[in-house]
Each structure stands twice: as structure tokens, then as C-alpha cells.
Write an enzyme that holds these catalytic residues in place. Structure first.
Site, short mmCIF file in Angstrom:
data_model
loop_
_atom_site.label_atom_id
_atom_site.label_comp_id
_atom_site.label_asym_id
_atom_site.label_seq_id
_atom_site.Cartn_x
_atom_site.Cartn_y
_atom_site.Cartn_z
N GLU A 55 80.76 51.96 68.43
CA GLU A 55 81.26 50.78 67.94
C GLU A 55 82.57 50.82 67.32
O GLU A 55 82.80 51.52 66.17
CB GLU A 55 80.45 50.07 66.82
CG GLU A 55 79.01 50.08 67.37
CD GLU A 55 78.44 49.34 68.34
OE1 GLU A 55 79.30 48.45 68.72
OE2 GLU A 55 77.43 49.56 69.14
N CYS A 67 86.09 44.68 61.29
CA CYS A 67 86.14 45.12 62.78
C CYS A 67 86.29 43.79 63.74
O CYS A 67 87.16 43.61 64.49
CB CYS A 67 85.10 46.04 63.25
SG CYS A 67 83.52 45.39 62.83
P1 NAD Z 1 87.03 56.82 61.37
O1 NAD Z 1 86.96 57.15 62.80
O2 NAD Z 1 88.08 57.55 60.78
O3 NAD Z 1 85.81 57.68 60.54
C1 NAD Z 1 84.59 57.18 60.91
C2 NAD Z 1 83.39 58.14 60.58
O4 NAD Z 1 83.69 59.26 61.36
C3 NAD Z 1 83.72 58.71 59.20
O5 NAD Z 1 82.32 58.97 58.67
C4 NAD Z 1 84.29 60.10 59.66
O6 NAD Z 1 84.00 61.22 58.53
C5 NAD Z 1 83.74 60.57 60.83
N1 NAD Z 1 84.47 61.68 61.43
C6 NAD Z 1 85.75 62.01 61.29
N2 NAD Z 1 86.07 63.00 62.28
C7 NAD Z 1 84.73 63.15 63.21
C8 NAD Z 1 84.67 63.81 64.31
N3 NAD Z 1 85.43 64.72 64.63
N4 NAD Z 1 83.53 63.51 64.90
C9 NAD Z 1 82.42 62.79 64.39
N5 NAD Z 1 82.59 62.07 63.33
C10 NAD Z 1 83.82 62.10 62.73
O7 NAD Z 1 87.03 55.34 61.06
P2 NAD Z 1 87.30 54.70 59.68
O8 NAD Z 1 88.72 54.98 59.38
O9 NAD Z 1 86.16 55.29 58.75
O10 NAD Z 1 86.80 53.17 59.91
C11 NAD Z 1 87.58 52.25 60.38
C12 NAD Z 1 87.48 51.84 61.90
O11 NAD Z 1 86.32 51.65 62.25
C13 NAD Z 1 88.34 50.78 62.55
O12 NAD Z 1 88.98 51.37 63.70
C14 NAD Z 1 87.32 49.72 62.85
O13 NAD Z 1 87.80 48.87 63.82
C15 NAD Z 1 86.20 50.57 63.11
N6 NAD Z 1 85.01 49.81 62.95
C16 NAD Z 1 84.26 49.52 63.81
C17 NAD Z 1 83.12 48.50 63.88
C18 NAD Z 1 82.59 48.01 65.12
O14 NAD Z 1 81.41 47.36 65.05
N7 NAD Z 1 83.14 48.06 66.16
C19 NAD Z 1 82.41 48.44 62.46
C20 NAD Z 1 83.34 48.82 61.42
C21 NAD Z 1 84.36 49.38 61.62
#
Ligand code: NAD
Length: 510
Positions: free
Chosen positions: A245, A279
Site C-alpha cells: 500500500e 495517503c
Molecule cells: P517509508 O517507505 O519511508 O517507511 C515505511 C516503513 O518501511 C517504515 O517502517 C520503515 O522503517 C520501513 N523501511 C525502511 N526501509 C526499508 C527497507 N529497505 N525494507 C523494508 N522496510 C523498510 O514510508 P513513510 O515515510 O513511513 O510513510 C509515508 C508514505 O507511506 C507515503 O508515501 C504515503 O503515501 C504512504 N502511505 C500509504 C498508505 C496506503 O494505504 N497506500 C497509507 C499510509 C501511508
């Protein structure tokens, strides 16, 4: 065009105890013990051992545990929301939606899970196979890894976990390293409400997340598109299925026959809610020229009424940190430098806290990042269009396809527009509300994701493997078409099956 969400994953310096600061005040919100990534395989092994009993409780038994947890959540919502506000700098009214969403999901899941997860009897595909009784069992994947972002630390932690736990899986949850605190309270609540130890929380950043991917039987990831790609690549090494997502750039279309007051209220809420860090939201607006001036005027009036600040008495609060503020500021600055006008906000306020003011931009176009990249901040760029076809073309001119909204006085016209938009959900004369409708799938198209959450029974079944059990309905015809039959009889049987199967295509082909 490709998604250009910046990869803002911080470097891994997550050992020992970390201090989490309130982004609105800079005060200490709490401390977290980071998990050693090397220990995650042992945590997953414990979950795997506990999973059998959890599965064997059956849907009815698990529903009871989930029901008790729902009651616990409501009993402790004051404590949860205070901590949530402290770790995110949210306003109290924005914070209030998170527990409510979880209780809504729990309520629905408890009601439907027994039926959703019951073995399914499937009819034979041809009369000749009627001797077989076909049953499909939904068998849980033992460990579901959930990797969550920071924008809704309570809702994001558990909105997928509920479906997985209902299905009989255990959950290995990794919250965002920026908001780790509330997840600890949720785990405490799960155990205090009497549920077994099948919900583990591990804390850290990239290294811990990678260990979660490596130790899970299914990965439910919510976060940026850039990180989602890395998760998919890593999960592919073990052929672990994923549901991603990801980010979005959700468009809103306002037709000339829309209720303009309603559309303006919705646009402001959809863009500014949670400081724009949602999001499924409103990231950009296309307004038909006949009603453009009226719409912009109503939006500016509404935005000027907004109170920004954390906790009680405010509409929306801080952004999660300065790196997020700088993305919003960059998109606004680049747009203004290219000829756009900021009718409100547009400048970061002086003083403490990661705040950015609600900013309405006009005279924007698709050469500007504010219209093409995910801003994830309290900005509302509005573009005038000559007609609906132009609005649809521009709405689809994006690497993302999470959701959209359409405003029109004619709902069937709005539906007609909706099905021309390339995205996972469209709200008509409303924004964000699809997220509350847990019978609807919530998933992104294009760079916004793979798979979907919720979607009624699918929201639980996705965490299961399907096991087909094919049993004899009757002993008539038993003995099979095996080699102990003569070759002549084998050939005759195959010919007869082919003739029976061909009856339908022959009729339909006429
Ligand atoms: P991010 O991708 O920076 O981090 C998300 C998670 O991934 C964190 O827990 C982080 O620690 C982890 N992570 C970091 N590196 C990783 C790796 N190499 N492998 C696996 N996991 C890793 O995102 P963010 O800044 O925390 O969140 C914001 C983003 O989330 C925005 O783009 C937003 O649109 C999206 N979002 C989407 C939805 C949806 O339902 N589509 C909902 C909420 C947020």
C-alpha cells in the site's frame, strides 16, 4: 513517467534505547528499546510455535479475543491518544479517528469472520466430475509481517493486523522508527485483554524491516513507493507474497454542476487533514472553468478559518519532522518560482515545531512538482480546466493511482467519470470515505501498490493459503482412470470426457 517519491529512509543507527521527540514541541515523547535484527528469527520462531493453538481456536474463539481487545481499546483511548499526540504532534481531533477506525474494523471482522473463513464447497465444473466433493479451506499463513509508516501510528499498526489475526495468523509488527511508542501500548492491550502472545512488536528501521521480510510468510507493507519496491525485491528471494500500500497523488475533479460549497469543504479537509499526511486524500484539484472562481474563493475562506497546532482546540497539527516539512516547502517554492500564486500560507512559520501552514496554490500546471510528486503536506494546488475530458486526462497523467474524488450534482455522471479514472477507489461527492468502508477493497494501481486491504472477506482470506481437498462424493465411478484399465478403455474414457466438455463450447460457438 515514474514515481519520484524521495527515499527518505534514515540510516540504521538503531541500537540500545532511542528517545522520541514530539515534533510539535521538541519535548521528549518517550523512549523505545530498538530490537536487535539478529534476534528477529527467534521472535518469529516463537510466533510460529504459538500459531497452531491460535489457529485451532477456530474463528469463533478468535472472534472472542478480538472483541475483548476492541473493548480494551475503547477503555484506554485516552491513554492511547495522549501518547499518539505526543509522538506525532497531531491535533486531538485528527488523533481521535485512529482508535475509532480500529474499533469499526474489529466490529465488522468479528461479525463476518466465521463465514468468511469457513471452508467453501465448490460445485463440479462438469457433470462428469459430480462424483467429486470439492472443498476449499482457508489455512492461515503462520507469520504475517506488517511494516508500517508513521502517519497513523495506531491505525496503520493494526488495521491490517486485525484481518491477519482473525484469519488465524500471528503478526510480526514493525512500526515506523519515527513513531514507535503507541504500538507498544497496543501490544500491551492485546495481552491485557486476555489474548495469547501472537502479536509481536519489533522496533527499528531498515535492518529490522528487512529481517521482518526475511522471517514472514506474508508481508503487508504500507509506506513509500521507493521502499515498497525494495520490499517486493527482497520478498521475492523467498517467494513470499506481498501486499504493498504505497504513495499517491490523489486528484479531485469538480464539475460545473457540483455543490461548490460542499466541494470546497471537502477539498480543504481532504488536503489538510492530519497536516496533509494521509495517503488517500486530496493532493491536487481540477475545476471546470465555469465554477473555478467560486470554488477557489470558498476554499480560501475555509482555509483562513483553520487553526494549526497540536492537541486540543486545533484543526490539524505538526508534520512528522523537518524532512517532511521541507518536501512541502520545496513543492510550494518550486511552483511559485515557476509562476504559481500561494493564496494562503506558502511560508514556513518561525518558532518551534515541524509546522507548515495550509497553502492554497493557483496558476499551477503539470510542469510543477506540486502537481506531479506526492507532497504529503497541507497544500492544495488547484488547476482550471476547460472540460471533463481534460480533467480526466490530467487526473490520469500520474505514475500513481491510489484514489480520486469527483464532485457533480449528477451522481450517474460522476460514476461515468469515476470509471475512466485509473485508480483503486473513487469517492463521489466526498473524500477519503472509502477508507471507512471496509467491505470495499482499498488498494493502489500503478506505482501506488499491489494488492489491497479490506474488501470484506478478501481482507481476511488474503492472509490465508487456499487448500483444496477433493473427496469422493460417492463410490460410484471410484477406481479411477488408472493404468490397470486397458489402453483401449483409457482412450475411450478420455474421448468421452472431451466430448462432454465440448458440448458447451459447441453450443456457444454457434
Ligand atoms: P517509508 O517507505 O519511508 O517507511 C515505511 C516503513 O518501511 C517504515 O517502517 C520503515 O522503517 C520501513 N523501511 C525502511 N526501509 C526499508 C527497507 N529497505 N525494507 C523494508 N522496510 C523498510 O514510508 P513513510 O515515510 O513511513 O510513510 C509515508 C508514505 O507511506 C507515503 O508515501 C504515503 O503515501 C504512504 N502511505 C500509504 C498508505 C496506503 O494505504 N497506500 C497509507 C499510509 C501511508
Amino acid at each position: 513517467m515514474t514515481a519520484t517519491t524521495p527515499d527518505i529512509t534514515p540510516a540504521d543507527e538503531f541500537t540500545g534505547v532511542g528517545t522520541i521527540l514530539n515534533p510539535a514541541t521538541g519535548a521528549v515523547a518517550g523512549e523505545v528499546r530498538w530490537t536487535d535484527p539478529a534476534g528477529i528469527d527467534a521472535i518469529a520462531a516463537d510466533l510460529r510455535r504459538a500459531q497452531r493453538d491460535w489457529e485451532q481456536r477456530g474463528a469463533k474463539g478468535r472472534a472472542k479475543a478480538l472483541a475483548r481487545f476492541a473493548v480494551w481499546l475503547d477503555d484506554h483511548r485516552g491513554e492511547i491518544e495522549d501518547l499518539l499526540i505526543a509522538e506525532t504532534g497531531k491535533s486531538a481531533s485528527d488523533a481521535a479517528v485512529e482508535v475509532t477506525l480500529l474499533v469499526m474494523i474489529l466490529s465488522y471482522v468479528i461479525k463476518t469472520m466465521e463465514k468468511a473463513l469457513a471452508p467453501e464447497h465448490r460445485p463440479a465444473s462438469l457433470p462428469i466430475l459430480a462424483i467429486k466433493k470439492i472443498t476449499v479451506y482457508y489455512r492461515p499463513r503462520p507469520v504475517v509481517g506488517i511494516i508500517a509508516p508513521w502517519n497513523y501510528p495506531v491505525a496503520n499498526a493494526l488495521m491490517d493486523a486485525i484481518g491477519a489475526l482473525a484469519a488465524g495468523c500471528t503478526v510480526l509488527l514493525k512500526p515506523s522508527e519515527r513513531t514507535p511508542l503507541t504500538a507498544e501500548v497496543l501490544r500491551r492491550g492485546w495481552l491485557e485483554s486476555g489474548a495469547p502472545d501472537v502479536l509481536a512488536v519489533v522496533q527499528g528501521a531498515r535492518a529490522v524491516a528487512e529481517a521482518v521480510v526475511d522471517n514472514s510468510d506474508y508481508v503487508q507493507f504500507t509506506g513509500s513507493t521507493a521502499t515498497g519496491r525494495k520490499v517486493a525485491e527482497r520478498a521475492a528471494r523467498r517467494l513470499t507474497p506481498v501486499s504493498l500500500e504505497l504513495g499517491g497523488k490523489d486528484p479531485m475533479i469538480v464539475c460545473e454542476d457540483a455543490d461548490i460549497e460542499l466541494a470546497a469543504h471537502a477539498a480543504v479537509w481532504g488536503a489538510m487533514f492530519n497536516a496533509g499526511q494521509t495517503c488517500v486524500s486530496v493532493e491536487r484539484v481540477y475545476v471546470l472553468e465555469q465554477v473555478y472562481d467560486k470554488f477557489v474563493e470558498a476554499v480560501v475562506r475555509d482555509v483562513n478559518e483553520l487553526q494549526m497546532g497540536a492537541g486540543e482546540g486545533h484543526h490539524f497539527g505538526a508534520m512528522i519532522d523537518d524532512s517532511q516539512v521541507s518536501i512541502a516547502a520545496r513543492h510550494v517554492d518550486e511552483a511559485v518560482a515557476a509562476g504559481a500564486r500561494a493564496l494562503t500560507g506558502g511560508k514556513r512559520p518561525n518558532g518551534v515545531g515541524s509546522f507548515y501552514p495550509p497553502t492554497v496554490l493557483v496558476d499551477v500546471d503539470h510542469s510543477m512538482t506540486c502537481m506531479t510528486e506526492e507532497t504529503f503536506g497541507p497544500t492544495l494546488p488547484i488547476m482550471k480546466v476547460a472540460g471533463v475530458d481534460e480533467a480526466i486526462r490530467l487526473a490520469n497523467d500520474s505514475p500513481y493511482g491510489l484514489s480520486a474524488s469527483v464532485f457533480s450534482g449528477d451522481v450517474s455522471r460522476a460514476k461515468d467519470i469515476a470509471v475512466q479514472l485509473d485508480c483503486g477507489a473513487v469517492n463521489i461527492n466526498d473524500v477519503i470515505s472509502n477508507l471507512m468502508c471496509t467491505t470495499a477493497p482499498m488498494g493502489g494501481w500503478k506505482s501506488s501498490g499491489i494488492g489491497a486491504r479490506f474488501g470484506g472477506a478478501d481482507g481476511m482470506r488474503k492472509f490465508c493459503r487456499q487448500e483444496a481437498v477433493v473427496a469422493p462424493r460417492t463410490n460410484v465411478g471410484a477406481g479411477g482412470n488408472y493404468y490397470h484399465n486397458s489402453l483401449k478403455r483409457l482412450a475411450a474414457t478420455t474421448k468421452m470426457i472431451t466430448q462432454v466438455a465440448l458440448r458447451r463450447p459447441r453450443r456457444a460457438a454457434k
